[in-house]
Write a protein that holds these residues in place. Structure first.
Motif, PDB file in Angstrom:
ATOM      1  N   UNK A 200       1.028  -1.348  -0.020  1.00  0.00           N
ATOM      2  CA  UNK A 200      -0.626  -0.168   0.081  1.00  0.00           C
ATOM      3  C   UNK A 200       1.135   0.938   0.179  1.00  0.00           C
ATOM      4  N   UNK A 201       1.878   1.217  -0.076  1.00  0.00           N
ATOM      5  CA  UNK A 201       3.148   1.968   0.530  1.00  0.00           C
ATOM      6  C   UNK A 201       2.778   2.366  -1.091  1.00  0.00           C
ATOM      7  N   UNK A 202       3.709   1.661  -1.854  1.00  0.00           N
ATOM      8  CA  UNK A 202       3.918   1.925  -3.236  1.00  0.00           C
ATOM      9  C   UNK A 202       2.354   2.501  -3.370  1.00  0.00           C
ATOM     10  N   UNK A 203       1.487   1.609  -3.508  1.00  0.00           N
ATOM     11  CA  UNK A 203       0.343   2.097  -4.269  1.00  0.00           C
ATOM     12  C   UNK A 203      -0.614   3.663  -3.931  1.00  0.00           C
ATOM     13  N   UNK A 204      -0.301   3.793  -3.040  1.00  0.00           N
ATOM     14  CA  UNK A 204      -0.651   5.536  -2.764  1.00  0.00           C
ATOM     15  C   UNK A 204       0.444   6.546  -3.144  1.00  0.00           C
ATOM     16  N   UNK A 205       1.081   6.222  -2.794  1.00  0.00           N
ATOM     17  CA  UNK A 205       2.477   7.089  -3.631  1.00  0.00           C
ATOM     18  C   UNK A 205       2.412   7.343  -5.021  1.00  0.00           C
ATOM     19  N   UNK A 206       2.392   6.289  -5.598  1.00  0.00           N
ATOM     20  CA  UNK A 206       2.159   6.164  -7.017  1.00  0.00           C
ATOM     21  C   UNK A 206       1.035   6.938  -7.487  1.00  0.00           C
ATOM     22  N   UNK A 207      -0.231   6.635  -6.709  1.00  0.00           N
ATOM     23  CA  UNK A 207      -1.710   7.853  -6.632  1.00  0.00           C
ATOM     24  C   UNK A 207      -1.205   8.978  -6.663  1.00  0.00           C
ATOM     25  N   UNK A 208      -0.662   9.648  -5.425  1.00  0.00           N
ATOM     26  CA  UNK A 208      -0.739  11.390  -5.028  1.00  0.00           C
ATOM     27  C   UNK A 208      -0.019  11.708  -6.717  1.00  0.00           C
ATOM     28  N   UNK A 209       0.722  11.012  -6.696  1.00  0.00           N
ATOM     29  CA  UNK A 209       2.082  11.788  -7.613  1.00  0.00           C
ATOM     30  C   UNK A 209       1.664  11.359  -9.389  1.00  0.00           C
ATOM     31  N   UNK A 210       0.588  10.708  -9.847  1.00  0.00           N
ATOM     32  CA  UNK A 210      -0.224  10.518 -11.055  1.00  0.00           C
ATOM     33  C   UNK A 210      -1.329  11.730 -10.411  1.00  0.00           C
ATOM     34  N   UNK A 211      -2.336  11.638  -9.301  1.00  0.00           N
ATOM     35  CA  UNK A 211      -3.071  12.934  -9.215  1.00  0.00           C
ATOM     36  C   UNK A 211      -2.345  13.910  -9.657  1.00  0.00           C
ATOM     37  N   UNK A 212      -1.901  14.067  -9.097  1.00  0.00           N
ATOM     38  CA  UNK A 212      -0.867  15.356  -9.146  1.00  0.00           C
ATOM     39  C   UNK A 212      -0.447  15.965  -9.777  1.00  0.00           C
ATOM     40  N   UNK A 213       0.138  15.212 -11.255  1.00  0.00           N
ATOM     41  CA  UNK A 213       0.941  15.676 -12.334  1.00  0.00           C
ATOM     42  C   UNK A 213      -0.318  15.387 -12.985  1.00  0.00           C
ATOM     43  N   UNK A 214      -1.402  15.021 -12.785  1.00  0.00           N
ATOM     44  CA  UNK A 214      -2.266  15.236 -13.933  1.00  0.00           C
ATOM     45  C   UNK A 214      -3.349  16.537 -13.845  1.00  0.00           C
ATOM     46  N   UNK A 215      -3.800  16.631 -12.855  1.00  0.00           N
ATOM     47  CA  UNK A 215      -3.945  18.220 -12.765  1.00  0.00           C
ATOM     48  C   UNK A 215      -3.780  19.624 -12.635  1.00  0.00           C
ATOM     49  N   UNK A 216      -2.446  19.084 -13.227  1.00  0.00           N
ATOM     50  CA  UNK A 216      -1.630  19.721 -13.325  1.00  0.00           C
ATOM     51  C   UNK A 216      -1.334  20.382 -14.788  1.00  0.00           C
TER      52      UNK A 216
END
Length: 540
Positions: A200-216
């Motif tokens: 879950x550490x890897x999963x959530x880190x990747x999700x946050x990175x992807x979402x932040x990149x996407x909304x920018x």
């Protein structure tokens, strides 16, 4: 006229990155058996991680448990197709935490004090009814199975976008999903709850990175949110459905509100959510998490906006066998707006986002079977070692069943099964939630209420049509009042109506049973159990 299938070539860069990250996660899954070394032949250790997870681990575990791959692809897909209605998931994940704050603390405490592994364990002791406990356990298993199957839909959407899932191997084109779940089954069997907790550490880190990149990045490339909302508004203005739009139609308000509130009530009744809570180290850990978990709701709100971004970007769903798959909207958007290497990371985030909750769900369902079916009815003399072994084997069966569901059934039907699951699990609320605060309800009345709620909820779902897909039954999550002969276009969530009927029967039934002096069950819990905050020695 049949719609031609979408031809997708193999995306080499994306696929390579996806495989590399998946391989890393697999190694972590197997290594988890040595993390905080313990006797994994003990059900507390295998199924609840030794009840020793602190605030950070619990936050990632529960977050990874609640916010699944299906959430990441289905919520934006609903926004893409229907507009504002798709945002119902945002308020319900905000409303849920204040409600659960008070319930979770008491459930954690009494379970810690008495050694309960499942919510059905608590129900049996609180209400003195093995039959009611069996009903709660089977309800949890039935509601969880399609939820696990739906995680495969998230993986399928990613694989389709990368060009996989269309080539047959060993007689099936689902072989990539089968391989992924076989690997998941192997390391979950070996490491238990520690595997998804670590991943879950890897999963959530990747999700946050992807979402932040996407909304920018994506709004910048599309000309800003003004352009995005304008494109979405134009699409919905042209829609033949008058309820589609970037704001709710008057007829949708009641349905939207009851769907959000009913979903909030149901969320933490699911066995995998209970498992995540009971794995926490202390009451303070639960308090911290209920305060911090709404951060995921912010991410969910941003994810929902991807549906509007996909409209502005002109993204179309992938078509296979003549059917458009709306769940491919987000992967298609990432594929079109990001460089191949980052799209590969985004796809891996969605894929891992399926594995973490699927692992926890299978463990939770296995614990229910081991404790409340196997030990309670088949092998009362089963010790901790045998219970752990049965849970491990059951977790494999559950995953195999989820894969079989996708292979045999239309994925859209699997989505309908999950819809039914939400209404079903909500009917356990009186026995579990009200039982945490009062032992007044009579066990027979609780069973009668469960039956009434099931009949009402499933009847309403059965008569719900979907004009867009042509389905005559189980066609959606909102029931039209006009089906009762009322002159209105308003809708309501069937699960909420059903649980209100359930509660009414429970109250009336309890009054009748007590007036008739029908023996009630013996409550084996004590008032101090609901405030306990001790950490017993970990069993070995």
């Amino acid at each position: 006229m049949p719609v031609p299938d979408t031809e997708i070539d193999i995306q080499g860069v994306q696929l390579t990155i996806f495989i590399l990250i998946f391989a890393l996660v697999t190694l972590l899954g197997f290594a988890a058996s040595r993390w905080r070394a313990a006797n994994l032949d003990n059900l507390d250790e295998w199924g609840l991680g030794g009840r020793s997870f602190g605030a950070w681990i619990t936050w990632f575990l529960i977050g990874g448990d609640l916010y699944t791959a299906y959430t990441f692809v289905a919520v934006p897909a609903l926004v893409y197709g229907a507009g504002a209605l798709g945002f119902f998931a945002v308020p319900y994940t905000i409303v849920v935490y204040p409600i659960v704050f008070f319930v979770a603390l008491r459930l954690w405490s009494v379970s810690r004090a008495r050694g309960y592994v499942t919510a059905a364990d608590f129900v049996e002791a609180r209400h003195g009814s093995p039959a009611l406990a069996l009903i709660i356990a089977l309800t949890g298993i039935v509601a969880t199975m399609p939820y696990i199957a739906l995680q495969l839909i998230g993986i399928e959407a990613v694989l389709k976008t990368m060009g996989l899932g269309t080539q047959e191997f060993l007689g099936t084109d689902e072989w990539p999903v089968i391989i992924a779940f076989a690997i998941l089954a192997a390391y979950t069997y070996q490491a238990g709850l520690r595997a998804p907790a670590l991943i879950a550490f890897v999963k959530d880190t990747l999700i946050y990175v992807v979402v932040i990149a996407a909304v920018i990045v994506i709004p910048y490339k599309l000309g800003g949110f003004d352009e995005i909302f304008a494109a979405a508004d134009a699409k919905f203005e042209a829609s033949p459905n008058p309820n589609d739009g970037i704001t709710l139609a008057d007829a949708q308000v009641l349905g939207y509100s009851t769907l959000a509130f009913g979903s909030a009530l149901a969320l933490f009744l699911y066995p995998h959510c209970v498992t995540g809570l009971l794995a926490a180290r202390s009451r303070d850990t639960i308090k911290r998490n209920m305060a911090a978990l709404p951060a995921y709701s912010l991410v969910l709100g941003l994810l929902a906006l991807l549906g509007y971004m996909a409209i502005a970007a002109g993204v179309k769903p992938i078509v296979t066998d003549g059917k458009a798959d709306p769940n491919t909207i987000v992967p298609q958007l990432f594929d079109s707006q990001f460089p191949a290497w980052f799209a590969g990371i985004a796809f891996a985030a969605i894929g891992i986002g399926a594995l973490v909750p699927a692992a926890i769900m299978s463990i939770a369902a296995a614990n229910l079977f081991s404790r409340n079916v196997w030990k309670a009815y088949l092998r009362p003399q089963a010790d901790e070692r045998e219970q752990a072994r049965v849970s491990k084997i059951t977790s494999l069966v559950v995953k195999a069943g989820a894969v079989a569901t996708i292979l045999v059934l239309d994925p859209q039907f699997s989505i309908d099964l999950q819809l039914i699951g939400g209404v079903i699990i909500l009917q356990t609320l009186p026995a579990i939630v009200l039982g945490l605060y009062s032992g007044w309800f009579h066990r027979s009345a609780l069973i009668a209420g469960w039956v009434a709620g099931m009949v009402v909820g499933l009847s309403m779902l059965y008569t719900t049509e979907n004009a867009a897909t042509g389905k005559a039954h189980f066609g959606g999550s909102l029931y039209r009042w006009s089906d009762l002969g009322l002159d209105t276009d308003k809708t309501v969530y069937p699960g909420l109506v059903a649980v209100l009927v359930n509660l009414a029967v429970c109250v009336v039934g309890t009054v009748v049973m007590r007036a008739g002096k029908v023996p009630a069950g013996v409550d084996r819990t004590a008032p101090e159990d609901y405030r306990a905050d001790h950490v017993p020695a970990r069993p070995h």
